[in-house]
Design a protein around this motif. Structure first.
Motif, PDB file in Angstrom:
ATOM      1  N   GLN A 131       0.709  -1.125   0.124  1.00  0.00           N
ATOM      2  CA  GLN A 131      -0.154  -0.046  -0.048  1.00  0.00           C
ATOM      3  C   GLN A 131       0.920   1.275   0.032  1.00  0.00           C
ATOM      4  O   GLN A 131       1.817   1.143   0.639  1.00  0.00           O
ATOM      5  CB  GLN A 131      -1.002   0.002   1.126  1.00  0.00           C
ATOM      6  N   VAL A 132       0.774   2.230  -0.801  1.00  0.00           N
ATOM      7  CA  VAL A 132       1.174   3.524  -0.772  1.00  0.00           C
ATOM      8  C   VAL A 132       0.028   4.640  -0.352  1.00  0.00           C
ATOM      9  O   VAL A 132      -0.904   4.680  -1.051  1.00  0.00           O
ATOM     10  CB  VAL A 132       1.612   4.032  -2.205  1.00  0.00           C
ATOM     11  N   ILE A 133       0.406   5.378   0.537  1.00  0.00           N
ATOM     12  CA  ILE A 133      -0.541   6.271   1.145  1.00  0.00           C
ATOM     13  C   ILE A 133       0.207   7.617   1.237  1.00  0.00           C
ATOM     14  O   ILE A 133       0.917   7.941   1.934  1.00  0.00           O
ATOM     15  CB  ILE A 133      -1.084   5.965   2.623  1.00  0.00           C
ATOM     16  N   CYS A 134      -0.253   8.647   0.336  1.00  0.00           N
ATOM     17  CA  CYS A 134       0.431  10.121   0.203  1.00  0.00           C
ATOM     18  C   CYS A 134      -0.486  10.799   1.118  1.00  0.00           C
ATOM     19  O   CYS A 134      -1.688  10.475   1.256  1.00  0.00           O
ATOM     20  CB  CYS A 134       0.525  10.439  -0.967  1.00  0.00           C
ATOM     21  N   HIS A 135       0.090  11.586   1.731  1.00  0.00           N
ATOM     22  CA  HIS A 135      -0.804  12.676   2.620  1.00  0.00           C
ATOM     23  C   HIS A 135      -1.595  13.499   1.670  1.00  0.00           C
ATOM     24  O   HIS A 135      -1.464  13.795   0.621  1.00  0.00           O
ATOM     25  CB  HIS A 135       0.233  13.739   3.196  1.00  0.00           C
ATOM     26  N   LEU A 136      -3.093  13.387   2.156  1.00  0.00           N
ATOM     27  CA  LEU A 136      -4.202  13.934   1.200  1.00  0.00           C
ATOM     28  C   LEU A 136      -3.889  15.287   0.741  1.00  0.00           C
ATOM     29  O   LEU A 136      -4.273  15.809  -0.288  1.00  0.00           O
ATOM     30  CB  LEU A 136      -5.437  13.842   2.053  1.00  0.00           C
ATOM     31  N   SER A 137      -3.462  16.126   1.492  1.00  0.00           N
ATOM     32  CA  SER A 137      -3.237  17.658   1.234  1.00  0.00           C
ATOM     33  C   SER A 137      -1.963  17.924   0.380  1.00  0.00           C
ATOM     34  O   SER A 137      -1.442  18.900  -0.004  1.00  0.00           O
ATOM     35  CB  SER A 137      -3.107  18.592   2.593  1.00  0.00           C
ATOM     36  N   TYR A 138      -1.198  16.799   0.000  1.00  0.00           N
ATOM     37  CA  TYR A 138      -0.031  16.988  -0.811  1.00  0.00           C
ATOM     38  C   TYR A 138      -0.262  17.430  -2.145  1.00  0.00           C
ATOM     39  O   TYR A 138      -1.086  16.747  -2.616  1.00  0.00           O
ATOM     40  CB  TYR A 138       0.946  15.752  -0.761  1.00  0.00           C
ATOM     41  N   ARG A 139       0.522  18.286  -2.681  1.00  0.00           N
ATOM     42  CA  ARG A 139       0.072  18.730  -4.034  1.00  0.00           C
ATOM     43  C   ARG A 139       1.545  18.822  -4.756  1.00  0.00           C
ATOM     44  O   ARG A 139       2.256  19.521  -4.399  1.00  0.00           O
ATOM     45  CB  ARG A 139      -0.321  20.219  -4.297  1.00  0.00           C
ATOM     46  N   GLN A 140       1.606  18.313  -6.025  1.00  0.00           N
ATOM     47  CA  GLN A 140       2.736  18.052  -6.801  1.00  0.00           C
ATOM     48  C   GLN A 140       3.393  19.460  -6.886  1.00  0.00           C
ATOM     49  O   GLN A 140       2.754  20.468  -7.429  1.00  0.00           O
ATOM     50  CB  GLN A 140       2.694  17.384  -8.211  1.00  0.00           C
ATOM     51  N   GLY A 141       4.732  19.416  -6.663  1.00  0.00           N
ATOM     52  CA  GLY A 141       5.425  20.664  -6.722  1.00  0.00           C
ATOM     53  C   GLY A 141       5.327  21.728  -5.591  1.00  0.00           C
ATOM     54  O   GLY A 141       5.985  22.850  -5.527  1.00  0.00           O
ATOM     55  N   LEU A 147       4.650  14.008   2.481  1.00  0.00           N
ATOM     56  CA  LEU A 147       5.085  12.862   3.190  1.00  0.00           C
ATOM     57  C   LEU A 147       4.053  11.647   2.578  1.00  0.00           C
ATOM     58  O   LEU A 147       3.044  11.964   2.034  1.00  0.00           O
ATOM     59  CB  LEU A 147       4.603  12.963   4.537  1.00  0.00           C
ATOM     60  N   ALA A 148       4.778  10.350   2.595  1.00  0.00           N
ATOM     61  CA  ALA A 148       4.050   9.365   2.062  1.00  0.00           C
ATOM     62  C   ALA A 148       4.297   8.046   3.207  1.00  0.00           C
ATOM     63  O   ALA A 148       5.534   7.831   3.511  1.00  0.00           O
ATOM     64  CB  ALA A 148       4.396   8.858   0.742  1.00  0.00           C
ATOM     65  N   LEU A 149       3.552   7.122   3.366  1.00  0.00           N
ATOM     66  CA  LEU A 149       3.792   6.025   4.192  1.00  0.00           C
ATOM     67  C   LEU A 149       3.545   4.781   3.231  1.00  0.00           C
ATOM     68  O   LEU A 149       2.926   4.641   2.303  1.00  0.00           O
ATOM     69  CB  LEU A 149       2.613   5.682   5.151  1.00  0.00           C
ATOM     70  N   LEU A 150       4.474   3.898   3.224  1.00  0.00           N
ATOM     71  CA  LEU A 150       4.547   2.567   2.252  1.00  0.00           C
ATOM     72  C   LEU A 150       4.360   1.412   3.195  1.00  0.00           C
ATOM     73  O   LEU A 150       4.946   1.263   4.368  1.00  0.00           O
ATOM     74  CB  LEU A 150       5.737   2.543   1.534  1.00  0.00           C
ATOM     75  N   LYS A 151       3.417   0.528   3.083  1.00  0.00           N
ATOM     76  CA  LYS A 151       3.138  -0.639   3.985  1.00  0.00           C
ATOM     77  C   LYS A 151       3.745  -1.898   3.170  1.00  0.00           C
ATOM     78  O   LYS A 151       3.324  -2.235   1.820  1.00  0.00           O
ATOM     79  CB  LYS A 151       1.806  -0.956   4.128  1.00  0.00           C
ATOM     80  N   LEU A 152       4.772  -2.311   3.663  1.00  0.00           N
ATOM     81  CA  LEU A 152       5.454  -3.620   2.944  1.00  0.00           C
ATOM     82  C   LEU A 152       4.594  -4.888   3.190  1.00  0.00           C
ATOM     83  O   LEU A 152       3.747  -5.157   4.001  1.00  0.00           O
ATOM     84  CB  LEU A 152       6.696  -3.909   3.703  1.00  0.00           C
ATOM     85  N   GLU A 153       4.777  -5.675   2.178  1.00  0.00           N
ATOM     86  CA  GLU A 153       4.146  -7.142   2.103  1.00  0.00           C
ATOM     87  C   GLU A 153       4.675  -7.829   3.034  1.00  0.00           C
ATOM     88  O   GLU A 153       3.781  -8.839   3.540  1.00  0.00           O
ATOM     89  CB  GLU A 153       3.974  -7.549   0.728  1.00  0.00           C
ATOM     90  N   THR A 154       5.745  -7.792   3.496  1.00  0.00           N
ATOM     91  CA  THR A 154       6.654  -8.703   4.326  1.00  0.00           C
ATOM     92  C   THR A 154       7.467  -7.942   5.416  1.00  0.00           C
ATOM     93  O   THR A 154       7.873  -6.556   4.888  1.00  0.00           O
ATOM     94  CB  THR A 154       7.728  -9.712   3.436  1.00  0.00           C
ATOM     95  N   PRO A 155       7.405  -8.363   6.522  1.00  0.00           N
ATOM     96  CA  PRO A 155       8.066  -7.372   7.478  1.00  0.00           C
ATOM     97  C   PRO A 155       9.485  -7.409   7.594  1.00  0.00           C
ATOM     98  O   PRO A 155      10.044  -8.256   7.315  1.00  0.00           O
ATOM     99  CB  PRO A 155       7.363  -7.872   8.827  1.00  0.00           C
ATOM    100  N   LEU A 156      10.167  -6.131   7.934  1.00  0.00           N
ATOM    101  CA  LEU A 156      11.502  -6.014   8.420  1.00  0.00           C
ATOM    102  C   LEU A 156      11.749  -6.507   9.759  1.00  0.00           C
ATOM    103  O   LEU A 156      10.800  -6.587  10.530  1.00  0.00           O
ATOM    104  CB  LEU A 156      12.053  -4.722   8.034  1.00  0.00           C
ATOM    105  N   PRO A 157      13.055  -6.804  10.225  1.00  0.00           N
ATOM    106  CA  PRO A 157      13.143  -7.132  11.506  1.00  0.00           C
ATOM    107  C   PRO A 157      13.224  -5.996  12.531  1.00  0.00           C
ATOM    108  O   PRO A 157      13.199  -4.823  11.994  1.00  0.00           O
ATOM    109  CB  PRO A 157      14.736  -7.312  11.460  1.00  0.00           C
ATOM    110  N   TYR A 158      12.473  -5.941  13.583  1.00  0.00           N
ATOM    111  CA  TYR A 158      12.347  -5.050  14.509  1.00  0.00           C
ATOM    112  C   TYR A 158      13.589  -4.132  14.524  1.00  0.00           C
ATOM    113  O   TYR A 158      13.609  -2.703  14.719  1.00  0.00           O
ATOM    114  CB  TYR A 158      11.822  -5.479  15.852  1.00  0.00           C
ATOM    115  N   ALA A 159      14.887  -4.703  14.793  1.00  0.00           N
ATOM    116  CA  ALA A 159      16.081  -3.972  15.019  1.00  0.00           C
ATOM    117  C   ALA A 159      16.394  -3.024  13.780  1.00  0.00           C
ATOM    118  O   ALA A 159      17.161  -2.139  14.008  1.00  0.00           O
ATOM    119  CB  ALA A 159      17.191  -4.929  15.095  1.00  0.00           C
ATOM    120  N   TYR A 160      15.619  -3.199  12.489  1.00  0.00           N
ATOM    121  CA  TYR A 160      15.889  -2.039  11.496  1.00  0.00           C
ATOM    122  C   TYR A 160      15.052  -0.707  11.964  1.00  0.00           C
ATOM    123  O   TYR A 160      14.906   0.069  11.035  1.00  0.00           O
ATOM    124  CB  TYR A 160      15.238  -2.610  10.180  1.00  0.00           C
TER     125      TYR A 160
END
Length: 291
Positions: A131-141, A147-160
């Motif tokens: 999933q890619v979730i960009c801030h709703l108020s972001y406008r190109q330029g 800001l954007a949040l990316l949800k990974l399909e597989t998790p990273l180690p917690y230490a990362y």
């Protein structure tokens, strides 16, 4: 954002496309032959990100271990549009980056690379994005809400992962920024093979040019040290103690870099970051709503 050269972009696109077509094919790492790298120095290339894909912040030094730093690759409409940015693992399945890096790319064309990029011999793992979730108020330029949040399909180690800062840091506190963007505006093909780091302090501007409350304006501690192309989305972090060099929390996300009034060269006029404490509520609520 920085564009990769055509040959590397095509190879990268082909490998990722194969992974997409054959969903049961395991593609945890990228493999390149050294014959496809820029003619710079020999490199084995197997199970490693080749040095041809690695570059750095300007006037930075080799970074200590920063496992929360990730590389983000996104593809648009052609073989020539593979772009690269930085990002930060803030939870095992969540990456925080700049919206400009991913807002024009479909989710199945965005990929995250994790690993110890401070180690020249590192092996990087490739992760698909759910999933890619960009801030709703972001406008190109525009810099606001970049800001954007990316949800990974597989998790990273917690230490990362690294926690979020939820308050302003003390005045004159030493901050760190790591990235793998362009190393030189004069020689854009100069590319080291490890993560680089610069040290900065926060500045609030002056009475006629105040820094916006949602932005962190910084002052470099080394002459000409600056973010550059390819460093968008990279982390700005505070330290537990200045002498410890151990990151405490994520304070900002790189959104832009400037040039001085009297210079024709980019990347020498300051580094600017989205202020994580300002967006703390949005980040937390977005992850909770999409858990």
């Amino acid at each position: 954002m920085r564009f990769l050269n055509n040959s590397v972009a095509v190879l990268f696109f082909v490998q990722l496309s194969i992974c997409l077509i054959y969903s049961d094919l395991e593609c945890p790492r990228l493999n390149f032959s050294s014959s496809h790298l820029p003619d710079k120095h020999s490199h084995d290339g197997r199970n490693k990100i080749p040095s041809g894909l690695i570059s750095t912040v300007i006037k930075g030094h080799q970074s200590p271990h920063r496992p929360f730093f990730v590389r983000i690759f996104s593809m648009r409409n052609s073989f020539n549009s593979l772009e690269e940015c930085g990002g930060t693992a803030i939870e095992t399945r969540w990456i925080l980056t700049a919206a400009i890096c991913v807002n024009s790319s479909p989710v199945d064309r965005v990929f995250v690379l994790s690993g110890d990029f401070s180690n020249r011999e590192h092996q990087a793992e490739m992760h698909s994005v759910e999933q890619v979730i960009c801030h709703l108020s972001y406008r190109q330029g525009f810099p606001d809400n970049n800001l954007a949040l990316l949800k990974l399909e597989t998790p990273l180690p917690y230490a990362y992962t690294i926690p979020l800062c939820y308050g302003r840091q003390p005045d004159c506190a030493l901050l760190g920024a790591a990235g793998m963007g362009q190393i030189s505006v004069v020689y854009p093909n100069m590319e080291p093979d490890s993560l680089r780091e610069i040290k900065l302090t926060e500045t609030r501007g002056h009475i006629f040019n105040r820094c916006p409350q949602n932005t962190i304006c910084t002052k470099r501690t080394t002459e000409d040290a600056n973010l550059c192309k390819g460093d968008e989305g990279a982390p700005l972090y505070s330290f537990h103690e200045e002498v410890s060099n151990h990151p405490k929390c994520l304070y900002g996300v790189a959104i832009s870099f400037g040039r001085t009034k009297y210079s024709r060269l980019m990347c020498n006029g300051g580094s600017f970051f989205a202020r994580v404490p300002f967006y703390y509520g949005w980040i937390r609520q977005t992850m909770q709503d999409n858990a």
